[in-house]
Design an enzyme around this catalytic site. Structure first.
Site, PDB file in Angstrom:
ATOM      1  N   ASP A 363      32.576  10.304  87.085  1.00  0.00           N
ATOM      2  CA  ASP A 363      34.081  10.175  87.237  1.00  0.00           C
ATOM      3  C   ASP A 363      34.295   9.612  88.774  1.00  0.00           C
ATOM      4  OD1 ASP A 363      36.616  10.368  87.035  1.00  0.00           O
ATOM      5  OD2 ASP A 363      36.932  12.243  87.103  1.00  0.00           O
ATOM      6  N   ARG A 726      40.412   2.570  83.682  1.00  0.00           N
ATOM      7  CA  ARG A 726      41.420   2.689  82.720  1.00  0.00           C
ATOM      8  C   ARG A 726      40.767   3.561  81.426  1.00  0.00           C
ATOM      9  NH1 ARG A 726      44.981   3.936  85.666  1.00  0.00           N
ATOM     10  NH2 ARG A 726      46.756   3.700  84.297  1.00  0.00           N
TER      11      ARG A 726
END
Length: 1086
Positions: A363, A726
């Protein structure tokens, strides 16, 4: 004060006030610390059983019940049965030493793992004495006031007293897969006989929060909770005895025997590495039996006491008895070391797996970046772009400059070449002095500011020491700092008093409702639709008491907010007009402009209704249906938030690439933002012009683009994306599956509830310790206590070091076993006048070599520090594990060389000066005919001991010379001594083992009665000579290996994967990775 009835169960029938009275607590301040401690003593810890309890009996059984100790045990029984008390006694001593050391080390390992479990175990947020504090879940007691939010595991059964859009996953308890929406106001009667799953005012222990937040009073803990009752009823179901009703009695018996035998021998329990070594032990056991049969067959199965002892001796030579002990030590030390480097091991399996990782999916926010977000730009259509500069303090609204680019959007500012766009300095002061060219449109700025501060549950405040602090999500904090900088913090509008506790409390996670009367507050909070990762937005609804309006404020990902909008303030002078497709494209251009600067972009929208024109039905629908509240909104503007990369991230990514590990970014941010940060930290190459357009287009994809591809289309891609923007949780799962289909061994980071599927699917799941949810931690293999991407590098380095060290001591132990077995089997050809084989080593000598030259040096190898080039080697082979072909070939090569040197020492004495005199009955004791045999044994014993000890030093690096482990040093002699002294446990194990040979050879009675050898003279020279030959042979063998492996000493930079996928292969020689590797090869010295 009346005593509390802890057995009472019908809390779901009581009002919150009645629950407070029955449990003698406070709905605002909770229990006092003193009351909580007293209740903890009364009701016990909040746990489903003490899984951290030390099982000493289990440890003892575990150490005894493995194939290696069983061989020793059987040998001991046989020795005592044939009345060889000395051999039997020595074997008994070896068994006791191994078991005692094993139990002690397993005890230490259990303590280490328990302490690590405590670090990664769920905590509970409780309010005691009016102060919010995180405590271990086991310390929660009935009457505690507990707060829970999305991602938390509920620590105990709670009677809810307030909640906001609160839903829990109770599938563990009820089997119902759908989340349950809770309602603290629901009350039931005893007559209704409401089932557990239908009690909507109760939140159950071990269920997880999937939406919203709530506050509740603890009513049951531990085994008294609903899940605790199930756990109690399941006690004992883990039995090895099968009682499956679907199987016949014979099948149950067969299954029980199989399970018991597997657990007994360790092939069905423990980590994969433990199971693999247990299977190896069983294989060695059967080889030992075969060798024993060979010994007896060589004597035509005329088995007397001497032959039986020799058979035992050969069998023992095949068993690395200390292997399990050393493995336990190494893994426990590895887990402890990782904890000091901010990596908490939850599954021991991951220790071995970390060394094989060749792909990392990470992440961005808070992991690759600092998670300390700062609002850098704000665009309000028709008003202008606000720019914040010189601000590096995420929570301090007083640091930095605020300027305005009037009327111009970020896109227009960067692309307007026709005129000079002016920037107004000191925007805040000019606004307060009404000195702005935008005065007619200031209402746009004011309305936007209200939306930014109200669609936000973070707070910014000064603590008692005057330091600026903040509570809430980092993104919301950045926005709230901006509104505070502009003198409009949330509490000014809502009248809420800031809670200055360091920890968040629930009802408003960051503030306490002690406001003025409803007439005095400007905005009354009605309802909140919390942030949902599936739709990527949140909405708050307020009643404006000044303008008598019903206001909806929405904040979230740009495309998610824009999808709810039908209007925007883009008309003349900022009038509200209908939004066209052209308007949407213009807004998209501004999003792309902000994203290209590495900013995280959020959108804002609003809707206002006149209170008088809103009927009760419409009002109720807006307050209860999210889809209605988030429809027909008016777009207000964008916020660009900068989350700077951690300073250490770029260097960590570079080191990963040097280690042959690819790094991918899977983030929820926009492609432009993700691409900018990825290039800044080195995940994406800077020289994109080098690669073909096909590969460049694949490098950065959106989650929707990736998800729309079929598995076949993904597999046909020349390379997998390095950045997916996204990104949804399902995208992460598909990426892991795609990597697995390409035979990649991957690690995945995650922090949210929805990350748990990908964390479980990855070979190594990595959860965040600070911002990670309890669900993510439970699904992971390791937890980063500092949420830092660079800590993954520490974990992989430590994983490689540990795997490397396991390979070293396994190689040392098994090579020694090969040498002993080969030497003793070949020794069968030495027969005396009675045609009886003469031991070239006595049984006790064999045991001495096994204990002294195996156990302690192997322990030293287990704690060896990382090799200098460890992170420049390719990742370990996940399929081969520690038993690579290199290790297997090394094992036989060193074993044969050691056996040859020992045989050389024995035969040089027997057939050199002593003319082949093998004596008579020299296996039973000393007589005049055994003079030569006993002296030859002493020399062979010394040679075997010293060669085995030297081998421990030689395998510290499987390829580099022992005398030059760091060839790039400018001070080789000093570096050599520094390296040797660096591992003092190994150093003293070898030195003491080397020196210990002399007294064993010379001490009377012990030498000729126990070890069956005598003191020697010139034979020491022969022993030294053959030991030197062995040492030289090892160095020569490793020199050959260095030549053979010269082109594979270093890992291949993952950029080459991109080059292979490029259609411009002729230019591969000009790639940065190739250039870097060439430079390394030039500087590398043998």
């Amino acid at each position: 004060m009346t005593s509390i009835d802890y057995e009472y169960n019908d809390y779901f029938t009581l009002q919150p006030k009645e629950v407070v009275e029955r449990l003698q607590t406070d709905s605002e301040k909770g229990l006092t610390d003193e009351a909580a401690q007293q209740r903890l003593l009364t009701v016990g810890e909040n746990s489903l059983g003490n899984d951290m309890k030390m099982d000493y009996k289990g440890m003892l059984i575990h150490q005894i019940c493995n194939a290696m100790i069983l061989v020793l045990f059987i040998s001991m029984v046989i020795s005592f049965a044939i009345r060889d008390w000395i051999t039997g006694g020595v074997i008994c001593f070896v068994v006791v030493v191994n078991v005692v050391i094993g139990v002690y080390q397993e005890f230490k390992a259990s303590k280490t793992m328990n302490s690590l479990k405590a670090l990664s175990s769920p905590n509970a947020l409780v309010i005691r004495d009016g102060v919010a504090e995180h405590i271990p879940s086991k310390d929660v007691v009935p009457g505690d006031l507990c707060s829970v939010k999305v991602g938390d595991t509920i620590p105990a059964d709670l009677r809810l007293i307030s909640n906001h859009n609160f839903e829990t996953d109770e599938s563990l308890l009820t089997g119902e897969s759908l989340p349950v929406s809770k309602d603290f106001e629901a009350i039931y009667t005893k007559e209704e006989d409401t089932s557990v799953g239908d009690r909507l005012n109760i939140a159950y222990s071990s269920s997880t929060v999937v939406k919203g937040r709530a506050k509740g009073i603890v009513i049951k803990t531990g085994l008294n909770t609903e899940i605790g009752k199930i756990a109690e009823s399941l006690r004992g179901e883990g039995s090895l005895i099968s009682r499956d009703p679907s199987l016949s009695k014979l099948q149950n018996i067969r299954k029980s025997i199989k399970q018991t035998a597997g657990a007994f021998l360790g092939v069905t329990t423990g980590t994969p590495l433990h199971r693999k070594l247990s299977k190896l032990a069983i294989l060695l056991f059967f080889i030992a039996v075969i060798f024993a049969i060979v010994v007896m067959a060589s004597q035509k199965f005329i088995v007397d006491r001497g032959v039986a002892i020799y058979a035992i001796c050969v069998a023992l030579s095949m068993i690395p008895s200390s292997l399990v002990v050393v493995l336990t030590i190494t893994m426990s030390v590895g887990a402890a070391v990782m904890a000091t480097r901010n990596v908490i091991i939850r599954q021991l399996d991951s220790l071995e797996a970390l060394g094989a990782v060749n792909d990392i999916c990470s992440d961005k926010t808070g992991t690759l970046t600092q998670g300390k977000m700062i609002t850098k730009q704000v665009w309000i259509p028709k008003f202008g772009t606000i720019v914040i500069s010189d601000s590096n303090a995420p929570t301090n609204p007083n640091i930095g400059k605020v300027n305005l680019i009037p009327f111009v959007s970020p896109y227009e500012y960067h692309h307007n070449e026709d005129e000079d766009v002016g920037i107004l300095q000191n925007f805040k002061q000019r606004y307060q002095n009404n000195d702005l060219p935008t005065n007619g449109r200031n209402h746009l700025y004011e309305d936007f500011l209200k939306a930014a501060t109200l669609a936000n549950i973070a707070t910014v405040f000064k603590d008692n020491e005057g330091q600026w602090k903040a509570h809430g999500d980092p993104t919301e904090i950045a926005i709230q700092v901006f509104t505070t900088r502009m003198d409009l913090p949330r509490q000014i509008l809502t009248g809420e008093r800031v809670n200055t506790n360091e920890l968040e409390t629930e009802d408003s996670p960051s503030f306490i409702n002690e406001s003025e009367s409803e007439e005095e507050i400007k905005f009354k909070h009605l309802v909140e639709y919390p942030f949902d990762s599936t739709i990527k937005r949140m909405t708050a609804i307020f009643e404006d008491n000044e303008q008598k309006s019903f206001n909806i404020y929405t904040k979230g990902a740009f495309e998610s907010v824009l999808a709810c909008c039908t209007h925007w303030f883009g008309g003349i002078d900022g009038k509200k007009v209908e939004m066209t497709e052209e308007d949407k494209r213009f807004i998209q251009k501004n999003v792309d402009t902000l994203s290209a600067e590495g900013l995280r972009v959020l959108g804002f929208a609003t809707q206002k209704f006149d209170l008088q024109s809103l009927n009760e039905t419409e009002r109720k629908e807006l307050l209860t249906k999210r889809t209605s509240a988030e429809a027909d909104l008016a777009f207000q503007g964008l916020v660009g938030i900068y989350d700077p990369p951690r300073p250490e991230t770029a260097s960590a990514v570079k080191k990963f690439h040097q280690a042959g590990i690819n790094v991918r970014m899977l983030t929820g941010d926009f492609p432009g933002t993700a691409k900018a940060i990825a290039q800044e930290v080195g995940i994406l190459p800077v020289n994109l012009y080098y690669y073909s357009k096909e590969v460049v287009d694949i490098m950065v994809m959106t989650g929707s683009q990736f998800d729309h591809l079929s598995d076949e289309e993904i597999d046909k891609l020349p390379v997998l994306p390095l950045v997916i923007a996204r990104c949804s949780p399902q995208t992460k799962v598909r990426m892991i599956e795609a990597l697995h289909r390409r035979n990649k061994f991957c690690a995945m980071t995650g922090d949210g509830v929805n990350d748990s599927p990908s964390l479980k699917l990855a070979n190594v799941g990595i959860a965040m310790g600070i911002n990670g949810s309890d669900v993510a931690k439970d699904a992971s293999d390791i937890v980063l206590s500092d949420d830092n991407f660079a800590s993954i590098l520490n974990a992989i380095e430590e994983g490689r070091r540990m795997t490397d060290n396991i390979q070293k001591f396994v190689l040392q132990l098994l090579a020694e076993n090969v040498a002993q077995a080969l030497y003793l089997i070949v020794g069968l050809v030495f027969q005396d006048e009675n045609n009886k084989s003469v031991f070239p080593l006595s049984p006790v000598e064999v045991l001495w070599v096994i204990v002294v030259t195996s156990c302690f040096p192997a322990m030293g190898l287990g704690v060896e520090k990382a090799a200098p080039d460890l992170m420049e080697r390719p990742p370990n082979d996940s399929k081969a594990g520690i038993f690579t072909w290199e290790v297997i070939i090394d094992m036989f090569s060193y074993g044969i060389l050691m056996a040859a040197c020992c045989m050389g020492a024995f035969t040089s004495i027997i057939y050199g000066k002593d003319a082949g005199n093998l004596g008579i009955n020299c296996n039973k004791g000393y007589n005049e005919t055994c003079h030569d045999v006993f002296r030859a044994r002493s020399a062979a014993f010394a040679t075997m001991t010293w060669c085995a000890l030297i081998l421990a030093w030689e395998v510290v690096d499987l390829r580099r010379s022992f005398f030059r482990r760091q060839p790039e040093t400018d001070v080789p002699v000093r570096q050599f001594f520094k390296d040797v002294w660096g591992n003092q446990f190994l150093f003293w194990s070898i030195i003491l083992g080397f020196v210990g040979t002399f007294p064993v050879v010379y001490i009377p009675v012990i030498n000729d009665k126990v070890f069956l050898h005598k003191g020697i003279g010139y034979e020491w020279g022969i022993a030294f000579a053959f030991t030197t030959v062995f040492w030289a042979g090892c160095e020569l063998y490793k020199f050959g290996k260095r030549i053979y492996f010269r082109n594979s000493l270093r890992a291949e930079n993952p950029e080459k994967d991109l080059e292979k996928g490029s259609s411009r292969d002729p230019f591969e020689q000009y790639s940065t990775s190739t250039t870097i590797q060439t430079e390394f090869n030039v500087s590398y010295k043998e």
